[in-house]
Design a protein around this motif. Sequence first.
Motif, PDB file in Angstrom:
ATOM      1  N   TRP B 169       0.844  -1.196   0.000  1.00 58.56           N
ATOM      2  CA  TRP B 169       0.000   0.000   0.000  1.00 58.56           C
ATOM      3  C   TRP B 169       0.878   1.246   0.000  1.00 58.56           C
ATOM      4  N   LEU B 170       1.945   1.223   0.803  1.00 52.87           N
ATOM      5  CA  LEU B 170       2.832   2.385   0.843  1.00 52.87           C
ATOM      6  C   LEU B 170       3.508   2.571  -0.519  1.00 52.87           C
ATOM      7  N   ILE B 171       3.871   1.465  -1.162  1.00 58.40           N
ATOM      8  CA  ILE B 171       4.484   1.564  -2.493  1.00 58.40           C
ATOM      9  C   ILE B 171       3.468   2.108  -3.497  1.00 58.40           C
ATOM     10  N   LEU B 172       2.216   1.639  -3.369  1.00 59.84           N
ATOM     11  CA  LEU B 172       1.166   2.104  -4.281  1.00 59.84           C
ATOM     12  C   LEU B 172       0.968   3.602  -4.161  1.00 59.84           C
ATOM     13  N   LEU B 173       0.962   4.079  -2.911  1.00 55.83           N
ATOM     14  CA  LEU B 173       0.776   5.507  -2.660  1.00 55.83           C
ATOM     15  C   LEU B 173       1.857   6.305  -3.389  1.00 55.83           C
ATOM     16  N   LYS B 174       3.085   5.791  -3.362  1.00 53.26           N
ATOM     17  CA  LYS B 174       4.168   6.505  -4.034  1.00 53.26           C
ATOM     18  C   LYS B 174       4.051   6.376  -5.553  1.00 53.26           C
ATOM     19  N   ASP B 175       3.612   5.206  -6.006  1.00 58.38           N
ATOM     20  CA  ASP B 175       3.526   4.990  -7.452  1.00 58.38           C
ATOM     21  C   ASP B 175       2.459   5.859  -8.113  1.00 58.38           C
ATOM     22  N   THR B 176       1.477   6.312  -7.317  1.00 57.06           N
ATOM     23  CA  THR B 176       0.445   7.152  -7.929  1.00 57.06           C
ATOM     24  C   THR B 176       1.045   8.421  -8.522  1.00 57.06           C
ATOM     25  N   ALA B 177       2.231   8.807  -8.027  1.00 56.40           N
ATOM     26  CA  ALA B 177       2.869  10.021  -8.554  1.00 56.40           C
ATOM     27  C   ALA B 177       3.088   9.911 -10.063  1.00 56.40           C
ATOM     28  N   LEU B 178       3.200   8.669 -10.569  1.00 55.74           N
ATOM     29  CA  LEU B 178       3.491   8.494 -11.995  1.00 55.74           C
ATOM     30  C   LEU B 178       2.349   8.980 -12.879  1.00 55.74           C
ATOM     31  N   VAL B 179       1.108   8.957 -12.362  1.00 59.16           N
ATOM     32  CA  VAL B 179      -0.017   9.319 -13.231  1.00 59.16           C
ATOM     33  C   VAL B 179       0.034  10.785 -13.633  1.00 59.16           C
ATOM     34  N   SER B 180       0.854  11.582 -12.923  1.00 61.59           N
ATOM     35  CA  SER B 180       0.982  12.974 -13.362  1.00 61.59           C
ATOM     36  C   SER B 180       1.532  13.022 -14.789  1.00 61.59           C
ATOM     37  N   ALA B 181       2.218  11.951 -15.211  1.00 62.94           N
ATOM     38  CA  ALA B 181       2.779  11.929 -16.556  1.00 62.94           C
ATOM     39  C   ALA B 181       1.716  11.748 -17.634  1.00 62.94           C
ATOM     40  N   ILE B 182       0.536  11.229 -17.267  1.00 60.60           N
ATOM     41  CA  ILE B 182      -0.512  11.128 -18.278  1.00 60.60           C
ATOM     42  C   ILE B 182      -1.607  12.146 -18.009  1.00 60.60           C
ATOM     43  N   GLY B 183      -1.245  13.197 -17.270  1.00 62.22           N
ATOM     44  CA  GLY B 183      -2.133  14.347 -17.205  1.00 62.22           C
ATOM     45  C   GLY B 183      -3.174  14.333 -16.124  1.00 62.22           C
ATOM     46  N   LEU B 184      -3.070  13.425 -15.161  1.00 60.56           N
ATOM     47  CA  LEU B 184      -4.023  13.453 -14.059  1.00 60.56           C
ATOM     48  C   LEU B 184      -3.520  14.452 -13.014  1.00 60.56           C
ATOM     49  N   SER B 185      -4.422  15.299 -12.500  1.00 59.32           N
ATOM     50  CA  SER B 185      -3.982  16.390 -11.618  1.00 59.32           C
ATOM     51  C   SER B 185      -3.776  15.895 -10.199  1.00 59.32           C
ATOM     52  N   ASP B 186      -2.763  15.099  -9.986  1.00 54.23           N
ATOM     53  CA  ASP B 186      -2.485  14.630  -8.630  1.00 54.23           C
ATOM     54  C   ASP B 186      -1.575  15.629  -7.924  1.00 54.23           C
ATOM     55  N   ILE B 187      -1.089  15.244  -6.750  1.00 56.67           N
ATOM     56  CA  ILE B 187      -0.262  16.163  -5.962  1.00 56.67           C
ATOM     57  C   ILE B 187       0.890  16.706  -6.791  1.00 56.67           C
TER      58      ILE B 187
END
Lengths: 274, 236
Positions: B169-187
């Motif tokens: 889960w902790l790894i998943l939380l960090k991996d979500t940062a990658l979606v910024s590369a396909i234009g999702l407005s994450d942190i």
Amino acid sequence: MTMAQSAVAEAPPPPVRRWTRQRIVGHALVGLWALAGLGLVYFLISGWNPPLFERWAPAYLSGLGVTLKLVLISSVVGALLSLPVAYARMSRNRFLSALAYGYVYFFRGTPLLAQTFLIYYGLGSFRPQLQAVGLWDFFREGFNCAVLAFSLNTAAYQAEILRGAIQSVPRGQWEAGAALGLHRLQILRKIILPQALIVALRPYGNEIILMIKASAIVALVTVLDLMGQTRLAFSRSFDYQTYIWAALIYLALVESLRHGVEWIERRITRHLIR
Amino acid sequence: MPSKWTLLSWGPEGWLDDIFQGVFITVSLAAATLPLGLAIGFFVALAKKSEEPSLKLAGDIYTTIFRGLPELLTLFLVYYGAQIGLQNVIRLFRPEASVEVNSFVSGMVALGVVFSSYASEVFLSAFRAIPRGQYEGGYSIGLSRGQTMRLVIMPQLIRVALPGLANLWLILLKDTALVSAIGLSDILRQSGIAARVTREAFLFFGVASLLYLVLAIISSVGIRAVERAVSQSEAR
């Protein structure tokens, strides 16, 4: 019927393997994978485009080189950096161990991508200061920033691996070494590390594999590694093949590394198998 | 030039509200991915522990592929693959249509398959920690296979698998940062925009990193609570 006759009685026939539900589902799934594989091969052959290949094959090779160079340099620098961190983490000095804990916690708790951005874009905020010490030209390169970010990151992970491995060696080994009159460093080098490194091999191998996979993100800070070249090729050609080629290369790289680590582990633990 | 505190304030002058929208996206993406990844991971683990060689092979292929590919590449494969695939399908009917794939769903699928391939290994080793007698006990009191799995094995499985899953889960939380590369407005993307507009990159990426750290700390507290709750149900 005599005794002799019954002794040469035939072996029972092998049990009939029935088509249980599990077996049907299993065959269907393997069939699906095979179909996907064949579809992939068909896709690659039908869309085979010699000019595209000739244009990008050298770029992919150089990209692969950049990826490997990045991982190699960062893991070596990270290994060197991890020594003091692991030492501080195990030290009895409260302040020192808290400092190392904070370092490890930060780099393991935040995404590598955020760390890379922090260094690549963030250091731009300190441009006058960096120029004053003459480091600006170094940090203007995306590659150098990536190496710095990856080294700091992997140092945190490797420090934990090292600490875990050293602490997995029983205390008695230290005491026995001390009883023989060896110096602490001698004990560490001749008794503890040879045992610890066997424990550490697999985590170290995993760390390098994770680094290879993570290195794809440097494409987002303008480094033309394998992923960067792939993105470039895709944006020029809009051919999905470009991503497939990259996927195959990464898979081959990671798999061969994984098997290599397993082979080394089998070899160095031969004396432990009874 | 506004001070750093103004930049970090809530409202039209500051960027904090925008970044917190990113926190919301990051957390909801991770939360949406978790059940998907757990479900797939569980079934892949079931396949890999089965005695049927073909089922095991199918599971192994799955893990090998999705553990071997870089997460970012998986994300792009899913995102562009879905886009091109859907476009080709829809163009059969409406030739001039153009397709835009939802980046949230793509991120969810990509992170979900990566998560599930790691989760399947965690589940597999948890399955191995449960003695055969537990299954036999279940069958001997007349439970069906499904009931045995649900009532006897699962409660124990969760307890054994929890530390590994918490890690994932902790790894998943960090991996979500990658979606910024396909234009999702994450942190990360929101702070990147703030960094570009205000030219305070170190400040904003520093804030982004700290927010991830805070999410990790909150998660660890939550995980510890779950672990305590689960271990209380353990028979002594």
